[in-house]
Motif scaffolding. Structure first.
Motif, mmCIF file in Angstrom:
data_model
loop_
_atom_site.group_PDB
_atom_site.id
_atom_site.type_symbol
_atom_site.label_atom_id
_atom_site.label_comp_id
_atom_site.label_asym_id
_atom_site.label_seq_id
_atom_site.Cartn_x
_atom_site.Cartn_y
_atom_site.Cartn_z
ATOM 1 N N ARG A 25 12.669 -5.887 -1.278
ATOM 2 C CA ARG A 25 13.725 -5.231 -2.063
ATOM 3 C C ARG A 25 14.851 -6.210 -2.382
ATOM 4 N NH1 ARG A 25 18.282 -3.585 -0.272
ATOM 5 N NH2 ARG A 25 17.611 -3.467 1.908
ATOM 6 N N ILE A 26 15.301 -6.957 -1.387
ATOM 7 C CA ILE A 26 16.409 -7.885 -1.583
ATOM 8 C C ILE A 26 16.007 -9.030 -2.513
ATOM 9 C CG2 ILE A 26 17.855 -9.584 -0.388
ATOM 10 C CD1 ILE A 26 18.083 -7.493 1.893
ATOM 11 N N LEU A 27 14.790 -9.524 -2.385
ATOM 12 C CA LEU A 27 14.320 -10.565 -3.305
ATOM 13 C C LEU A 27 14.325 -10.053 -4.742
ATOM 14 C CD1 LEU A 27 11.328 -12.092 -1.309
ATOM 15 C CD2 LEU A 27 13.384 -13.322 -2.038
ATOM 16 N N ARG A 28 13.820 -8.853 -4.947
ATOM 17 C CA ARG A 28 13.780 -8.279 -6.301
ATOM 18 C C ARG A 28 15.183 -8.057 -6.860
ATOM 19 N NH1 ARG A 28 9.073 -4.710 -4.262
ATOM 20 N NH2 ARG A 28 7.281 -5.720 -5.244
ATOM 21 N N GLU A 29 16.075 -7.529 -6.035
ATOM 22 C CA GLU A 29 17.439 -7.253 -6.484
ATOM 23 C C GLU A 29 18.203 -8.526 -6.815
ATOM 24 O OE1 GLU A 29 19.179 -5.037 -3.302
ATOM 25 O OE2 GLU A 29 18.152 -3.184 -3.834
ATOM 26 N N GLY A 30 18.035 -9.550 -5.996
ATOM 27 C CA GLY A 30 18.835 -10.757 -6.151
ATOM 28 C C GLY A 30 18.253 -11.799 -7.074
ATOM 29 N N ALA A 31 16.940 -11.971 -7.013
ATOM 30 C CA ALA A 31 16.332 -13.067 -7.764
ATOM 31 C C ALA A 31 15.234 -12.608 -8.710
ATOM 32 C CB ALA A 31 15.773 -14.105 -6.785
ATOM 33 N N GLY A 32 14.897 -11.341 -8.658
ATOM 34 C CA GLY A 32 13.832 -10.852 -9.509
ATOM 35 C C GLY A 32 12.471 -11.259 -8.951
ATOM 36 N N THR A 33 11.460 -11.075 -9.771
ATOM 37 C CA THR A 33 10.101 -11.417 -9.378
ATOM 38 C C THR A 33 9.524 -12.356 -10.415
ATOM 39 O OG1 THR A 33 9.837 -9.222 -8.406
ATOM 40 C CG2 THR A 33 7.840 -10.471 -8.786
ATOM 41 N N ALA A 34 8.983 -13.460 -9.950
ATOM 42 C CA ALA A 34 8.383 -14.433 -10.865
ATOM 43 C C ALA A 34 7.160 -13.816 -11.542
ATOM 44 C CB ALA A 34 7.982 -15.690 -10.103
ATOM 45 N N GLU A 35 6.967 -14.170 -12.785
ATOM 46 C CA GLU A 35 5.808 -13.687 -13.527
ATOM 47 C C GLU A 35 4.536 -14.093 -12.789
ATOM 48 O OE1 GLU A 35 3.813 -14.403 -17.863
ATOM 49 O OE2 GLU A 35 5.984 -14.441 -17.718
ATOM 50 N N GLY A 36 3.647 -13.138 -12.616
ATOM 51 C CA GLY A 36 2.396 -13.415 -11.939
ATOM 52 C C GLY A 36 2.462 -13.305 -10.426
ATOM 53 N N THR A 37 3.632 -12.961 -9.893
ATOM 54 C CA THR A 37 3.790 -12.827 -8.445
ATOM 55 C C THR A 37 3.732 -11.362 -8.070
ATOM 56 O OG1 THR A 37 5.158 -14.796 -8.306
ATOM 57 C CG2 THR A 37 5.318 -13.249 -6.486
ATOM 58 N N ASP A 38 2.919 -11.048 -7.072
ATOM 59 C CA ASP A 38 2.804 -9.687 -6.569
ATOM 60 C C ASP A 38 3.453 -9.625 -5.198
ATOM 61 O OD1 ASP A 38 2.149 -7.078 -5.933
ATOM 62 O OD2 ASP A 38 0.025 -7.511 -5.587
ATOM 63 N N LEU A 39 4.705 -9.230 -5.157
ATOM 64 C CA LEU A 39 5.406 -9.140 -3.878
ATOM 65 C C LEU A 39 4.851 -8.035 -2.996
ATOM 66 C CD1 LEU A 39 9.196 -9.703 -4.676
ATOM 67 C CD2 LEU A 39 7.550 -11.304 -3.691
ATOM 68 N N ASP A 40 4.111 -7.107 -3.575
ATOM 69 C CA ASP A 40 3.557 -6.009 -2.783
ATOM 70 C C ASP A 40 2.271 -6.406 -2.074
ATOM 71 O OD1 ASP A 40 5.572 -4.113 -3.341
ATOM 72 O OD2 ASP A 40 4.708 -3.805 -5.322
ATOM 73 N N GLY A 41 1.766 -7.586 -2.368
ATOM 74 C CA GLY A 41 0.555 -8.066 -1.712
ATOM 75 C C GLY A 41 0.860 -8.663 -0.352
ATOM 76 N N ASP A 42 -0.102 -9.380 0.180
ATOM 77 C CA ASP A 42 0.022 -10.021 1.488
ATOM 78 C C ASP A 42 0.780 -11.333 1.315
ATOM 79 O OD1 ASP A 42 -0.230 -10.826 4.098
ATOM 80 O OD2 ASP A 42 -2.339 -11.389 3.926
ATOM 81 N N ILE A 43 2.098 -11.288 1.492
ATOM 82 C CA ILE A 43 2.941 -12.461 1.224
ATOM 83 C C ILE A 43 3.558 -13.065 2.481
ATOM 84 C CG2 ILE A 43 3.507 -11.691 -1.113
ATOM 85 C CD1 ILE A 43 6.332 -10.937 0.090
ATOM 86 N N LEU A 44 3.287 -12.490 3.647
ATOM 87 C CA LEU A 44 3.962 -12.939 4.868
ATOM 88 C C LEU A 44 3.902 -14.443 5.080
ATOM 89 C CD1 LEU A 44 3.317 -10.376 7.736
ATOM 90 C CD2 LEU A 44 5.506 -11.216 6.887
ATOM 91 N N ASP A 45 2.753 -15.044 4.819
ATOM 92 C CA ASP A 45 2.597 -16.466 5.089
ATOM 93 C C ASP A 45 2.524 -17.319 3.825
ATOM 94 O OD1 ASP A 45 2.602 -16.297 7.973
ATOM 95 O OD2 ASP A 45 0.675 -15.274 7.766
#
Length: 88
Positions: free
Chosen positions: A13-33
């Motif tokens: 949520r904070i990444l989306r609010e502050g910096a948005g989401t890069a094109e082609g990036t799925d923040l809802d996926g497995d991004i932990l590592d």
């Protein structure tokens, strides 16, 4: 809103609010590592993210913790360690 635990959903949520989401990036996926650079977040975006976390959770993250956080997992661990320390 202050939680006892800073979660991956909080970070998303904070990444989306502050910096948005890069094109082609799925923040809802497995991004932990995944590396922040791989996710499209450069140092300025991470500084904004850290600033938002500090304000929202009323904590201070030291520069080393932020510089060492290469992945969302690293940042979650740093934030949660700080939250635990401030609650003690």
């Amino acid at each position: 809103m202050v939680n006892e635990i800073f979660t991956l959903d909080d970070l998303r949520r904070i990444l989306r609010e502050g910096a948005g989401t890069a094109e082609g990036t799925d923040l809802d996926g497995d991004i932990l590592d995944a590396g922040f650079e791989e996710l499209g977040y450069e140092s300025l975006a991470l500084l904004e993210t850290a600033s938002r976390i500090e304000r929202e959770y009323d904590i201070a993250l030291d520069d080393t913790a932020l510089a060492d956080a290469r992945t969302p997992r690293d940042l979650l661990e740093a934030v949660n360690a700080r939250l635990r320390a401030s609650a003690a």
